[in-house]
Motif scaffolding. Structure first.
Motif: not given
Length: 73
Positions: A9-22, A24-29, A32-39
């Motif tokens: 159950f917690i794994l599914a929540i974490v995977l959902g948060l990872m997908a949201c992080g991937y 909804f991160v705003p475009k910019g220079p 990739t660094t922000i996405r990697t840090a979140i994941m």
């Protein structure tokens, strides 16, 4: 088998948060660094929680009750 349900159950929540992080991160220079840090943060937190949870369910050293001398259960 009840010990696996919260882990999945917690794994599914974490995977959902990872997908949201991937998604909804705003475009910019540094996108990739922000996405990697979140994941990496979410993955590390999940692994730490899972190891702690499983260690409490299945301890390596069996706990025992120490009784004062002369008492019995």
């Amino acid at each position: 088998m009840a010990s696996v349900i919260p882990v999945v159950f917690i794994l599914a929540i974490v995977l959902g948060l990872m997908a949201c992080g991937y998604l909804f991160v705003p475009k910019g220079p540094h996108q990739t660094t922000i996405r990697t840090a979140i994941m990496l943060t979410l993955a590390s937190c999940y692994l730490m929680w899972m190891v702690t949870y499983m260690a409490q369910l299945h301890p390596l050293i069996t706990p025992y009750r120490s009784l004062p001398k002369g008492e019995s259960l």
